[in-house]
Design an enzyme around this catalytic site. Structure first.
Site, PDB file in Angstrom:
ATOM      1  CB  ILE A 126       0.601  -0.196  -2.749  1.00 47.67           C
ATOM      2  CG1 ILE A 126       0.950   0.360  -1.370  1.00 47.67           C
ATOM      3  CG2 ILE A 126       0.600   0.875  -3.837  1.00 47.67           C
ATOM      4  CD1 ILE A 126       0.037   1.417  -0.848  1.00 47.67           C
ATOM      5  CD  GLU A 127      -4.938  -2.645  -8.509  1.00 47.58           C
ATOM      6  OE1 GLU A 127      -5.169  -2.936  -9.695  1.00 47.58           O
ATOM      7  OE2 GLU A 127      -5.837  -2.434  -7.671  1.00 47.58           O
TER       8      GLU A 127
END
Length: 167
Positions: A126-127
């Site tokens: 996840i960014e």
């Protein structure tokens, strides 16, 4: 701009999970998604979540023990990205939740994008970023897209440049 398949938007992503329950907890309590009703014809374990204009479909793995082990956090690996209002607030919250993350910064002509990368329970990267700081500039068109969380505005590239240059 060509749209050969007449696409409108991203609808959902599907993620295979070792534990749908653990993943639901993560996507609801860490990323703010809400569970939604799945069609009753789906006869396998899973969950549908929705927020920010996209869906996440969690699918129970048929072989949870055989799922790949989580690799080290690598910003250059496959990931899904979410824009945020405050990187500092996100970083503080990740620290409070004791979620391991990696920071990264991208620069273009003195404009910066700050990024935080971490994994979901199954290793999906996840960014979280402030990516809307840098306009989306197509390489083949004379237009600039400025994308916020809820809309994209297309401006003539020359108008965008003139707005950036003080007179």
């Amino acid at each position: 701009m060509a749209n050969p398949l007449q696409l409108k938007s991203l609808n959902h992503i599907s993620i295979v999970c070792a534990s749908v329950e653990k993943s639901v907890d993560f996507y609801v309590n860490v990323l703010g998604f809400s569970p939604i009703k799945r069609p009753s014809s789906l006869d396998f374990n899973g969950a549908w979540l929705f927020n920010y204009g996209i869906g996440i479909h969690l699918l129970q793995s048929e072989n949870p023990e055989g799922m790949p082990k989580t690799a080290p956090i690598n910003p250059k690996d496959n990931h899904i990205s979410f824009q945020c209002e405050s990187i500092a607030a996100v970083e503080k919250r990740l620290q409070q939740m004791k979620i391991e993350y990696v920071k990264n910064r991208v620069e273009e002509s003195g404009t910066y994008v700050d990024q935080l990368f971490f994994h979901d329970p199954d290793g999906m990267m996840i960014e979280i970023c402030n990516c809307d700081n840098i306009p989306v500039v197509p390489l083949t068109e004379d237009k600039v897209w400025s994308c916020s969380r809820f809309n994209c505005n297309i401006q003539n590239h020359q108008q965008q440049i003139q707005q950036m240059i003080p007179m």
